[in-house]
Design a protein around this motif. Structure first.
Motif, short mmCIF file in Angstrom:
data_model
loop_
_atom_site.label_atom_id
_atom_site.label_comp_id
_atom_site.label_asym_id
_atom_site.label_seq_id
_atom_site.Cartn_x
_atom_site.Cartn_y
_atom_site.Cartn_z
N VAL A 62 1.06 -1.49 0.10
CA VAL A 62 0.16 0.10 0.19
C VAL A 62 0.71 1.22 -0.10
O VAL A 62 1.00 2.08 -0.55
N LEU A 63 1.74 1.41 0.87
CA LEU A 63 3.39 2.64 0.85
C LEU A 63 3.73 2.32 -0.62
O LEU A 63 3.41 3.88 -0.71
N VAL A 64 3.91 1.96 -1.17
CA VAL A 64 4.67 1.86 -1.58
C VAL A 64 3.93 2.15 -3.02
O VAL A 64 4.18 3.40 -3.99
N TYR A 65 2.42 2.30 -3.11
CA TYR A 65 1.90 2.49 -4.53
C TYR A 65 1.19 3.80 -4.11
O TYR A 65 1.39 4.70 -5.50
N LEU A 66 0.94 4.22 -3.17
CA LEU A 66 0.81 5.83 -2.90
C LEU A 66 2.39 6.33 -2.79
O LEU A 66 1.68 7.97 -3.24
N ALA A 67 3.10 5.92 -2.74
CA ALA A 67 4.22 6.79 -3.00
C ALA A 67 4.40 6.98 -4.63
O ALA A 67 4.99 8.58 -4.71
N GLU A 68 4.19 6.20 -5.29
CA GLU A 68 4.44 6.35 -6.26
C GLU A 68 3.21 7.44 -7.14
O GLU A 68 3.55 7.90 -8.49
N ASN A 70 2.55 10.59 -5.55
CA ASN A 70 3.20 11.50 -6.33
C ASN A 70 2.65 12.90 -5.57
O ASN A 70 2.23 13.70 -6.09
N LEU A 71 1.92 12.40 -4.32
CA LEU A 71 1.17 13.00 -3.44
C LEU A 71 1.31 14.18 -3.09
O LEU A 71 2.29 13.76 -2.23
N PRO A 72 1.56 15.53 -2.92
CA PRO A 72 1.79 16.25 -2.10
C PRO A 72 1.28 16.45 -0.47
O PRO A 72 0.70 15.73 -0.58
N ASP A 73 2.49 16.74 0.17
CA ASP A 73 2.37 16.71 1.63
C ASP A 73 1.95 18.34 2.25
O ASP A 73 2.58 19.19 2.33
N ARG A 74 0.42 18.45 2.39
CA ARG A 74 -0.08 19.54 2.58
C ARG A 74 0.40 19.85 4.34
O ARG A 74 0.18 21.22 4.37
N LEU A 83 8.11 7.44 0.43
CA LEU A 83 8.00 6.17 1.43
C LEU A 83 8.37 6.10 2.24
O LEU A 83 8.04 5.84 3.29
N ASP A 84 9.52 7.44 2.57
CA ASP A 84 10.04 7.39 4.46
C ASP A 84 8.75 7.88 5.22
O ASP A 84 8.52 7.56 5.95
N ALA A 164 9.48 -0.04 8.99
CA ALA A 164 11.05 -0.12 7.97
C ALA A 164 10.28 -0.28 6.72
O ALA A 164 9.01 -0.39 6.62
N ASN A 165 10.79 0.61 5.99
CA ASN A 165 10.53 1.05 4.66
C ASN A 165 9.98 -0.39 4.11
O ASN A 165 11.13 -0.86 3.59
N PRO A 166 9.15 -0.06 3.00
CA PRO A 166 9.13 -1.66 2.67
C PRO A 166 10.11 -2.24 1.39
O PRO A 166 10.17 -3.26 1.55
#
Length: 604
Positions: A62-68, A70-74, A83-84, A164-166
């Protein structure tokens, strides 16, 4: 005393499973938390869920999918939900500590004994620390715990969990188990101590198996891992050191040595033999020191050169590999550490048509990098640049390079004589070691060539007295020497964790003496973070003491030259000492006071 548990949101409760049950991370549940945080809208959540259904990504974390995505950190304008960052959020939601895994802090031999590679990959977990008290296990699925009882039963000690980072977890699991397997197979199940006369304290054991071959596939895997790991960790040197039973592999990173692995000594011998073969050394010769070189590529595809050196030690052959990154020649003088004033003085020296320019400093102070970067700048199509080196540090296509070979009487002196018949414009002599080399360098300068070379002295003015001690007449030094540069390398403060501090006036005065300088308003000290392995430093730059020869200095050069007078006049004419050069980097926030005091010699 009664404590009140912090309120837990309904979204967090949805993530957590009922006792005794596993709950793999779910995209919608995790995104509900991001919506609750204000990191995304409900519509954006629905779109992400629909898109994931539309493609076969169910096996992707899930985290890898979300990181790809490129969502902005509001919460942090200008940053992304990488990912981190997402992994840290998952750790926070789960109540488990976040761990950014540093491979240098992992004892691969111990952690791979905790569980099999199949068990590790099936549950996507990795042991990262094993102590007498507990075992620390990293996972990217904090709400899956069915494997815990098996590990606790085998290890008979409590389990500490971290998140940890997957992707890092999967990569390190593959690398560590592959390395461990290769070492086990190379060692052999019943392997004893190796039998060789090069180990002065060898214990003879009868009936043991043979040593692994240098071309054994498992040894090849170990060597490949060793080199790639060194490139990833930004190592400048690799040390392979045999001991009685277990050999050490150490990396030098930013000037500091770290032990990265311990390998059975018979496997270490096979690793050394393979590296000797790759670098065209005599594999059978183990009693004499040897030098070699090899070229390879980093995982990113960049070419890297390695210079190898062996020496016989009490327990076998010790090997050191110096790593040269060709990209260093593309760095500007500013990137190397030259200040604006330093650069003006340096360019004034190297812009001359003939004479001698000397660079001084101990081994590992960056002399080669400065020399090569300078020659690369000067090596235009209109000039012929020739070098004589022992050995050739980096092969550069824009130079004509020759290597000293004492066994056929090709010395620095005889090499320069040959170079002078090659119509050179610029000559680089690796090092002036004796009077013969010094005289031929001076002869080259007198006949209209620009000559670069190095000396081993502590500071710039001492280079003059060193030449006089070798027997060079003062009038020849006056006629040919353009200038001298002394240098050191200081570690640069990690930009992510350096912290502001106050500097004591007496310490600052000690650093900048004999000059009277203003105490800087801001200075920084190392703090330590995951990015810099808790050292507080990341990378190195040069500090320089540049002495240009003037008419005043030349009047002081004779057989009875007074070093103190030379130094004082050079200071009055604008030369900054190494410590003062370092103090400028302290004042600009690049390094710390203690680092400059550690590296630079006392100003006189």
């Amino acid at each position: 005393m009664t404590t009140v548990a912090p309120a837990v949101s309904s979204a967090v409760l949805k993530l957590r499973p009922a006792p005794g049950h596993d709950r793999p991370l779910d995209l919608r549940d995790f995104c509900d938390l991001l919506v609750e945080e204000g990191q995304m809208t409900q519509d954006e959540l629905e779109k992400l869920v629909d898109d994931r259904r539309g493609v076969n990504q169910s096996k992707q974390h899930v985290l890898v999918y979300l990181a790809e995505q490129n969502l902005p950190d509001r919460k942090r304008p200008g940053h992304m939900l990488d990912l981190d960052t997402l992994t840290q959020k998952l750790a926070h939601y789960s109540g488990q500590p976040y761990l950014r895994i540093d491979p240098l802090n992992i004892d691969a031999a111990k952690v791979t004994e905790v569980m099999s590679v199949a068990f590790s990959q099936r549950h996507k977990i990795l042991a990262v620390e094993v102590t007498d008290r507990d075992v620390t296990i990293a996972s990217a699925e904090p709400f899956v715990s069915s494997w815990e009882s098996s590990i606790a039963h085998v290890m008979r000690r409590p389990i500490k969990r971290v998140v940890a980072n997957p992707l890092e977890l999967a990569r390190l699991t593959t690398e560590l188990y592959r390395l461990s397997t290769s070492i086990q197979y190379a060692t052999g199940k019943d392997m004893g101590h190796r039998s060789t006369l090069t180990n002065l304290e060898q214990m003879l054991e009868l009936g043991k198996g043979k040593d692994p071959e240098a071309n054994d596939q498992h040894v090849v895997n170990i060597v490949d891992w060793l080199l790639q790991y060194a490139f990833e960790q930004r190592a400048s040197d690799i040390h392979i050191e045999p001991r009685r039973d277990i050999g050490n592999v150490r990396f030098r990173i930013d000037g500091v040595l770290y032990t990265v692995y311990q390998i059975p000594v018979q496997v270490l011998t096979a690793v050394t033999s393979r590296l000797k073969a790759l670098s065209r050394m005599n594999v059978a010769e183990k009693r004499r020191p040897q030098d070699g070189r090899l070229k390879t590529k980093t995982p990113e595809g960049n070419e890297v050169e390695l210079r190898l050196s062996t020496m016989p030690s009490a327990f076998g052959e010790k090997m050191v590999m110096r790593i040269f990154d060709p990209d260093v020649l593309l760095k500007s003088f500013g990137d190397l550490g030259f200040s604006t004033d330093d650069l003006a003085r340096w360019q004034g020296m190297i812009g001359r048509k003939h004479g001698i320019v000397l660079i001084t400093g101990p081994t590992g102070s960056g002399k080669t990098t400065t020399l090569y970067s300078t020659l690369k700048t000067l090596a235009t199509r209109e000039v012929n640049v020739c070098t004589i080196e022992d050995p050739i540090e980096m092969v550069e296509s824009s130079f004509n390079q020759m290597q000293v070979q004492e066994n056929i009487e090709l010395t620095f002196a005889s090499g320069v004589k040959a170079l002078l018949r090659q119509d050179p414009d610029i000559i680089m002599i690796g090092e002036i070691r004796n009077l013969e080399t010094a005289e031929i360098a001076i002869q080259a300068a007198l006949t209209g060539h620009l000559v670069f070379s190095s000396l081993h002295t502590n500071d710039a003015p001492t280079a003059i007295t060193r030449l006089l001690e070798l027997g060079v007449p003062g009038y020849l030094i006056k006629a040919t020497l353009i200038g001298v540069v002394a240098q050191r390398l200081v570690r640069i403060l990690c930009p992510k964790c350096k912290r502001e501090t106050e500097v004591d006036a007496s310490i600052w005065q000690n650093l900048t003496a004999p000059w009277q300088t203003t105490l800087p308003k801001k200075v920084y000290e190392p703090a330590g973070c995951l990015e810099c392995r808790e050292t507080g430093y990341k990378g190195r730059q040069g500090i320089y003491e540049i002495m240009q020869m003037s008419d005043g200095l030349r009047t002081l050069v004779d057989s009875k030259a007074d070093l103190a007078k030379l130094r004082q006049l050079a200071y009055r004419e604008g030369m900054c000492s190494l410590r003062l050069s370092g103090a400028q980097k302290v004042a600009s926030g690049q390094t710390s006071v203690l680092e400059v005091l550690r590296v630079a010699p006392q100003s006189h």
